[in-house]
Design a protein around this motif. Structure first.
Motif, PDB file in Angstrom:
ATOM      1  N   ASP A   1      43.606 -27.616  27.469  1.00  0.00           N
ATOM      2  CA  ASP A   1      44.976 -27.226  27.822  1.00  0.00           C
ATOM      3  C   ASP A   1      45.456 -26.063  26.965  1.00  0.00           C
ATOM      4  O   ASP A   1      46.070 -25.116  27.469  1.00  0.00           O
ATOM      5  N   VAL A   2      45.158 -26.119  25.675  1.00  0.00           N
ATOM      6  CA  VAL A   2      45.572 -25.057  24.757  1.00  0.00           C
ATOM      7  C   VAL A   2      44.873 -23.741  25.106  1.00  0.00           C
ATOM      8  O   VAL A   2      45.517 -22.685  25.210  1.00  0.00           O
ATOM      9  N   VAL A   3      43.568 -23.796  25.296  1.00  0.00           N
ATOM     10  CA  VAL A   3      42.794 -22.589  25.595  1.00  0.00           C
ATOM     11  C   VAL A   3      43.263 -21.967  26.910  1.00  0.00           C
ATOM     12  O   VAL A   3      43.435 -20.738  27.009  1.00  0.00           O
ATOM     13  N   THR A   4      43.493 -22.783  27.915  1.00  0.00           N
ATOM     14  CA  THR A   4      43.946 -22.269  29.210  1.00  0.00           C
ATOM     15  C   THR A   4      45.324 -21.620  29.075  1.00  0.00           C
ATOM     16  O   THR A   4      45.561 -20.540  29.628  1.00  0.00           O
ATOM     17  N   SER A   5      46.206 -22.259  28.335  1.00  0.00           N
ATOM     18  CA  SER A   5      47.548 -21.691  28.129  1.00  0.00           C
ATOM     19  C   SER A   5      47.477 -20.359  27.385  1.00  0.00           C
ATOM     20  O   SER A   5      48.167 -19.398  27.747  1.00  0.00           O
ATOM     21  N   ILE A   6      46.649 -20.295  26.360  1.00  0.00           N
ATOM     22  CA  ILE A   6      46.486 -19.041  25.621  1.00  0.00           C
ATOM     23  C   ILE A   6      45.916 -17.957  26.533  1.00  0.00           C
ATOM     24  O   ILE A   6      46.311 -16.789  26.453  1.00  0.00           O
ATOM     25  N   GLY A   7      45.008 -18.337  27.413  1.00  0.00           N
ATOM     26  CA  GLY A   7      44.445 -17.363  28.361  1.00  0.00           C
ATOM     27  C   GLY A   7      45.506 -16.771  29.271  1.00  0.00           C
ATOM     28  O   GLY A   7      45.518 -15.562  29.526  1.00  0.00           O
ATOM     29  N   TYR A   8      46.423 -17.599  29.747  1.00  0.00           N
ATOM     30  CA  TYR A   8      47.500 -17.095  30.598  1.00  0.00           C
ATOM     31  C   TYR A   8      48.452 -16.200  29.804  1.00  0.00           C
ATOM     32  O   TYR A   8      48.927 -15.184  30.323  1.00  0.00           O
ATOM     33  N   LEU A   9      48.720 -16.545  28.545  1.00  0.00           N
ATOM     34  CA  LEU A   9      49.537 -15.674  27.690  1.00  0.00           C
ATOM     35  C   LEU A   9      48.827 -14.343  27.435  1.00  0.00           C
ATOM     36  O   LEU A   9      49.453 -13.283  27.423  1.00  0.00           O
ATOM     37  N   GLN A  10      47.514 -14.412  27.258  1.00  0.00           N
ATOM     38  CA  GLN A  10      46.737 -13.187  27.056  1.00  0.00           C
ATOM     39  C   GLN A  10      46.824 -12.302  28.296  1.00  0.00           C
ATOM     40  O   GLN A  10      46.882 -11.078  28.186  1.00  0.00           O
ATOM     41  N   ALA A  11      46.853 -12.903  29.481  1.00  0.00           N
ATOM     42  CA  ALA A  11      46.978 -12.120  30.712  1.00  0.00           C
ATOM     43  C   ALA A  11      48.311 -11.374  30.746  1.00  0.00           C
ATOM     44  O   ALA A  11      48.372 -10.205  31.157  1.00  0.00           O
ATOM     45  N   ILE A  12      49.376 -12.017  30.292  1.00  0.00           N
ATOM     46  CA  ILE A  12      50.688 -11.359  30.242  1.00  0.00           C
ATOM     47  C   ILE A  12      50.653 -10.183  29.272  1.00  0.00           C
ATOM     48  O   ILE A  12      51.140  -9.088  29.586  1.00  0.00           O
ATOM     49  N   VAL A  13      50.045 -10.392  28.105  1.00  0.00           N
ATOM     50  CA  VAL A  13      49.925  -9.308  27.126  1.00  0.00           C
ATOM     51  C   VAL A  13      49.080  -8.171  27.695  1.00  0.00           C
ATOM     52  O   VAL A  13      49.387  -6.986  27.504  1.00  0.00           O
ATOM     53  N   ALA A  14      48.023  -8.506  28.423  1.00  0.00           N
ATOM     54  CA  ALA A  14      47.156  -7.478  29.014  1.00  0.00           C
ATOM     55  C   ALA A  14      47.913  -6.658  30.060  1.00  0.00           C
ATOM     56  O   ALA A  14      47.678  -5.454  30.193  1.00  0.00           O
ATOM     57  N   ILE A  15      48.821  -7.291  30.788  1.00  0.00           N
ATOM     58  CA  ILE A  15      49.652  -6.547  31.742  1.00  0.00           C
ATOM     59  C   ILE A  15      50.548  -5.563  30.991  1.00  0.00           C
ATOM     60  O   ILE A  15      50.706  -4.408  31.402  1.00  0.00           O
ATOM     61  N   ILE A  16      51.125  -6.021  29.883  1.00  0.00           N
ATOM     62  CA  ILE A  16      51.980  -5.141  29.076  1.00  0.00           C
ATOM     63  C   ILE A  16      51.167  -3.966  28.531  1.00  0.00           C
ATOM     64  O   ILE A  16      51.624  -2.812  28.550  1.00  0.00           O
ATOM     65  N   VAL A  17      49.954  -4.236  28.065  1.00  0.00           N
ATOM     66  CA  VAL A  17      49.076  -3.167  27.570  1.00  0.00           C
ATOM     67  C   VAL A  17      48.789  -2.174  28.689  1.00  0.00           C
ATOM     68  O   VAL A  17      48.820  -0.958  28.480  1.00  0.00           O
ATOM     69  N   TRP A  18      48.524  -2.681  29.866  1.00  0.00           N
ATOM     70  CA  TRP A  18      48.218  -1.818  31.006  1.00  0.00           C
ATOM     71  C   TRP A  18      49.413  -0.912  31.314  1.00  0.00           C
ATOM     72  O   TRP A  18      49.279   0.290  31.514  1.00  0.00           O
ATOM     73  N   VAL A  19      50.597  -1.483  31.340  1.00  0.00           N
ATOM     74  CA  VAL A  19      51.794  -0.713  31.677  1.00  0.00           C
ATOM     75  C   VAL A  19      52.146   0.274  30.563  1.00  0.00           C
ATOM     76  O   VAL A  19      52.418   1.443  30.825  1.00  0.00           O
ATOM     77  N   ARG A  20      52.146  -0.194  29.322  1.00  0.00           N
ATOM     78  CA  ARG A  20      52.596   0.649  28.204  1.00  0.00           C
ATOM     79  C   ARG A  20      51.554   1.674  27.763  1.00  0.00           C
ATOM     80  O   ARG A  20      51.899   2.789  27.433  1.00  0.00           O
ATOM     81  N   LEU A  21      50.291   1.269  27.712  1.00  0.00           N
ATOM     82  CA  LEU A  21      49.252   2.152  27.174  1.00  0.00           C
ATOM     83  C   LEU A  21      48.361   2.765  28.247  1.00  0.00           C
ATOM     84  O   LEU A  21      47.465   3.544  27.935  1.00  0.00           O
ATOM     85  N   ARG A  22      48.578   2.375  29.477  1.00  0.00           N
ATOM     86  CA  ARG A  22      47.768   2.881  30.599  1.00  0.00           C
ATOM     87  C   ARG A  22      46.283   2.584  30.403  1.00  0.00           C
ATOM     88  O   ARG A  22      45.428   3.392  30.695  1.00  0.00           O
ATOM     89  N   GLN A  23      46.017   1.388  29.867  1.00  0.00           N
ATOM     90  CA  GLN A  23      44.644   0.922  29.660  1.00  0.00           C
ATOM     91  C   GLN A  23      44.421  -0.273  30.594  1.00  0.00           C
ATOM     92  O   GLN A  23      44.980  -1.342  30.378  1.00  0.00           O
ATOM     93  N   ALA A  24      43.617  -0.106  31.623  1.00  0.00           N
ATOM     94  CA  ALA A  24      43.406  -1.180  32.598  1.00  0.00           C
ATOM     95  C   ALA A  24      42.297  -2.140  32.180  1.00  0.00           C
ATOM     96  O   ALA A  24      42.309  -3.308  32.572  1.00  0.00           O
TER      97      ALA A  24
END
Length: 116
Positions: free
Chosen positions: A29-52
């Motif tokens: 449960d913890v690992v899966t939740s962290i993975g979903y949080l990481q996906a949100i951070v990755a979206i922010i990185v994509w938008v802010r830094l233009r790194q897909a």
């Protein structure tokens, strides 16, 4: 890197400590939740830094984690165990890639004046 504890809990369970199965389930449960949080951070990185690539790599890992999660719930160990090994390896490689070469704003984003 909470995912590294998962094989430990599973291994201790397989040696006969049946309480470790509960720890493994909580860890899932913890690992899966962290993975979903990481996906949100990755979206922010994509938008802010233009790194897909961090988003694409994260989504591949999150998808593998989700499949592995449900395979574990269903008792499909033939899928759960090898996918778990691949997921841990993928996260370690991803961590090393970001650690060795920190993400920076792409030159295209800098040229467009997106320095927010």
């Amino acid at each position: 890197m909470a995912i590294v504890g998962q094989p430990v809990f599973a291994g201790v369970y397989l040696t006969g400590d049946f309480d470790s199965l509960r720890r493994h389930a909580v860890g899932a449960d913890v690992v899966t939740s962290i993975g979903y949080l990481q996906a949100i951070v990755a979206i922010i990185v994509w938008v802010r830094l233009r790194q897909a690539w961090p988003f694409l790599a994260t989504m591949a890992v999150v998808e593998a984690e989700t499949v592995q999660y449900f395979a574990g719930l269903d008792g499909a160990l033939w899928l759960h165990i090898p996918l778990g090994v691949m997921t841990v390896a993928a996260l370690v490689v991803q961590f090393i890639a970001v650690w060795r070469r920190p993400l920076q704003r792409s030159t295209r984003a800098q040229g467009e004046g997106l320095d927010a």
